[in-house]
Scaffold this motif. Structure first.
Motif, PDB file in Angstrom:
ATOM      1  N   VAL A  15       6.088  21.068 -11.922  1.00  0.00           N
ATOM      2  CA  VAL A  15       7.302  21.817 -12.229  1.00  0.00           C
ATOM      3  C   VAL A  15       6.933  23.005 -13.116  1.00  0.00           C
ATOM      4  N   ILE A  16       7.658  24.102 -12.944  1.00  0.00           N
ATOM      5  CA  ILE A  16       7.605  25.204 -13.911  1.00  0.00           C
ATOM      6  C   ILE A  16       8.853  25.086 -14.764  1.00  0.00           C
ATOM      7  N   PRO A  17       8.734  24.771 -16.042  1.00  0.00           N
ATOM      8  CA  PRO A  17       9.927  24.620 -16.898  1.00  0.00           C
ATOM      9  C   PRO A  17      10.661  25.955 -17.075  1.00  0.00           C
ATOM     10  N   PHE A  18      11.938  25.872 -17.391  1.00  0.00           N
ATOM     11  CA  PHE A  18      12.717  27.079 -17.686  1.00  0.00           C
ATOM     12  C   PHE A  18      12.125  27.793 -18.897  1.00  0.00           C
ATOM     13  N   LEU A  53       2.496  30.414 -10.155  1.00  0.00           N
ATOM     14  CA  LEU A  53       2.191  29.003  -9.965  1.00  0.00           C
ATOM     15  C   LEU A  53       1.020  28.531 -10.823  1.00  0.00           C
ATOM     16  N   SER A  54       0.333  29.470 -11.470  1.00  0.00           N
ATOM     17  CA  SER A  54      -0.746  29.048 -12.378  1.00  0.00           C
ATOM     18  C   SER A  54      -0.167  28.389 -13.631  1.00  0.00           C
ATOM     19  N   GLU A  55       1.158  28.536 -13.852  1.00  0.00           N
ATOM     20  CA  GLU A  55       1.804  27.943 -15.022  1.00  0.00           C
ATOM     21  C   GLU A  55       2.505  26.621 -14.688  1.00  0.00           C
ATOM     22  N   LEU A  56       2.163  26.035 -13.556  1.00  0.00           N
ATOM     23  CA  LEU A  56       2.737  24.739 -13.198  1.00  0.00           C
ATOM     24  C   LEU A  56       2.343  23.670 -14.213  1.00  0.00           C
ATOM     25  N   HIS A  57       3.287  22.820 -14.569  1.00  0.00           N
ATOM     26  CA  HIS A  57       3.025  21.655 -15.405  1.00  0.00           C
ATOM     27  C   HIS A  57       3.178  20.404 -14.548  1.00  0.00           C
ATOM     28  N   ILE A  88      15.096  24.457  -8.170  1.00  0.00           N
ATOM     29  CA  ILE A  88      15.119  24.529  -6.718  1.00  0.00           C
ATOM     30  C   ILE A  88      13.851  23.866  -6.167  1.00  0.00           C
ATOM     31  N   PRO A  89      13.984  23.022  -5.149  1.00  0.00           N
ATOM     32  CA  PRO A  89      12.821  22.332  -4.594  1.00  0.00           C
ATOM     33  C   PRO A  89      12.016  23.221  -3.640  1.00  0.00           C
ATOM     34  N   LEU A 130       9.254  21.753  -8.286  1.00  0.00           N
ATOM     35  CA  LEU A 130      10.554  22.213  -8.749  1.00  0.00           C
ATOM     36  C   LEU A 130      10.355  23.524  -9.506  1.00  0.00           C
ATOM     37  N   LEU A 131      11.101  24.558  -9.120  1.00  0.00           N
ATOM     38  CA  LEU A 131      10.986  25.864  -9.751  1.00  0.00           C
ATOM     39  C   LEU A 131      12.340  26.278 -10.325  1.00  0.00           C
TER      40      LEU A 131
END
Length: 367
Positions: free
Chosen positions: A113-116, A237-241, A155-156, A306-307
């Motif tokens: 997920v990328i958090p808000f 997407l490099s900041e995905l957790h 959003i998925p 989830l973005l």
């Protein structure tokens, strides 16, 4: 934050109040006393799942870390997932109060997920700045603050990896040039002149092409305008957790309506188009005809993401409009009202400019 009543999934250690994810600190924050709790966001390598996995092997992928319930909107058909015990009174998509809980919430949980990172106030500011730069908006609308119903929603998306091997055949055309003698009539007299003529020499070619695709990103939402999502899609997407339920605390996630098989069909279409473009570039030549490509897809894997998106709807002169703000970057995409008067004036101006250019050339030719 969304318009909903928050179930206490992560109670504050100090006052036992509900802790929700805070965009500024990127931590859990108590809504009552303001205490913060750090989220362990050490990124693990997202796990790619084999695309042809058997159904019984999918059971472990449905654990979201907290029990979920699905909410269905009778007006627009949108479906969201919220924690069990949490309630919502309006649809985050269209604002309708006709929302009903659903029984079956068997959805594959996200791998990452990328958090808000954009707060509600920043999202509103981003939209205000965006609409000021739009052409042809009614002046009154452009100047005023828009009363938006703004909701945060994850959003998925699906991503797909695959190794491809293609064999191709085609005919390649190479341009050649030759000098030919032609005749023409000038002032009533026939004269000959030399001209350059282009012709094409064709030859057959064939070959093979290897290509690996990594993270083909496909929206798993069937609810949004595809064009708006594409304009919004500058996610980093490099900041995905790695997925943790804490990131969803206080927020709503959309239930995917494009399943993984449908997502793969879209991903394969994307890959086919890329392969055709790259193979044409490899073949070269000036023209290509009768291109035939046969591709095998191997080692297909997928994952669920989830973005973050701020979704908004508003009304202007009794008409509904929608816009979205990227919850990571602040990028805006949306629909806005248009001024018929400004469009008409601009069209007349363009016609006038074209007419003036045509008259200028006609005068020059007559001299």
């Amino acid at each position: 934050m969304s318009t909903q009543t928050t179930a206490i999934r992560f109670p504050c250690g100090g006052c036992a109040g509900p802790m929700v994810f805070d965009t500024e600190s990127q931590n859990l924050k108590c809504q009552y006393c303001g205490a913060e709790q750090t989220i362990d966001n050490v990124m693990e390598q997202p796990k790619e799942h084999p695309f042809n996995v058997e159904d019984e092997d999918l059971a472990e992928l449905h654990d979201w870390g907290t029990e979920q319930q699905a909410i269905h909107c009778e007006s627009c058909g949108g479906e969201t997932l919220i924690p069990a015990g949490q309630t919502t009174t309006v649809c985050v998509f269209c604002g309708s109060p006709k929302v009903l809980p659903q029984d079956n919430v068997s959805s594959i949980r996200p791998e990452s997920v990328i958090p808000f990172q954009i707060s509600r106030d920043k999202a509103l500011s981003s939209f205000a700045a965006w609409k000021r730069k739009r052409w042809f908006l009614p002046s009154e609308f452009k100047k005023r603050n828009v009363d938006s119903q703004l909701n945060s929603i994850y959003i998925p998306y699906w991503t797909y990896d695959t190794d491809t091997y293609s064999v191709y055949s085609a005919e390649v055309g190479i341009y050649h040039y030759r000098t030919v003698t032609r005749t023409r009539v000038v002032n009533g007299k026939t004269e000959t002149y030399q001209d350059t003529e282009r012709y094409t020499v064709w030859h057959s070619t064939q070959g093979d092409y290897d290509r690996a695709f990594d993270d083909i990103l496909i929206p798993a939402s069937g609810h949004y305008d595809t064009e708006l999502l594409e304009k919004l899609g500058d996610f980093n997407l490099s900041e995905l957790h790695a997925y943790k339920p804490e990131y969803l605390s206080g927020y709503i996630s959309e239930r995917y309506s494009v399943n993984r098989e449908q997502g793969w069909e879209e991903a394969q279409e994307y890959a086919d188009n890329r392969l055709e473009s790259e193979i044409k570039e490899e073949i070269g030549g000036d023209e290509i005809r009768n291109l035939n490509i046969r591709t095998s897809y191997n080692d297909i894997t997928y994952k669920h993401l989830l973005l973050p998106v701020w979704n908004a709807n508003y009304t202007y002169k009794s008409r509904p409009y929608y816009y979205m703000v990227n919850g990571q970057t602040g990028t805006v995409s949306g629909h806005v009202p248009r001024s018929a008067t400004k469009i008409t004036l601009f069209t007349l101006l363009c016609i006038g400019i074209v007419g003036a250019i045509v008259l200028l050339f006609m005068n020059m030719n007559q001299q």
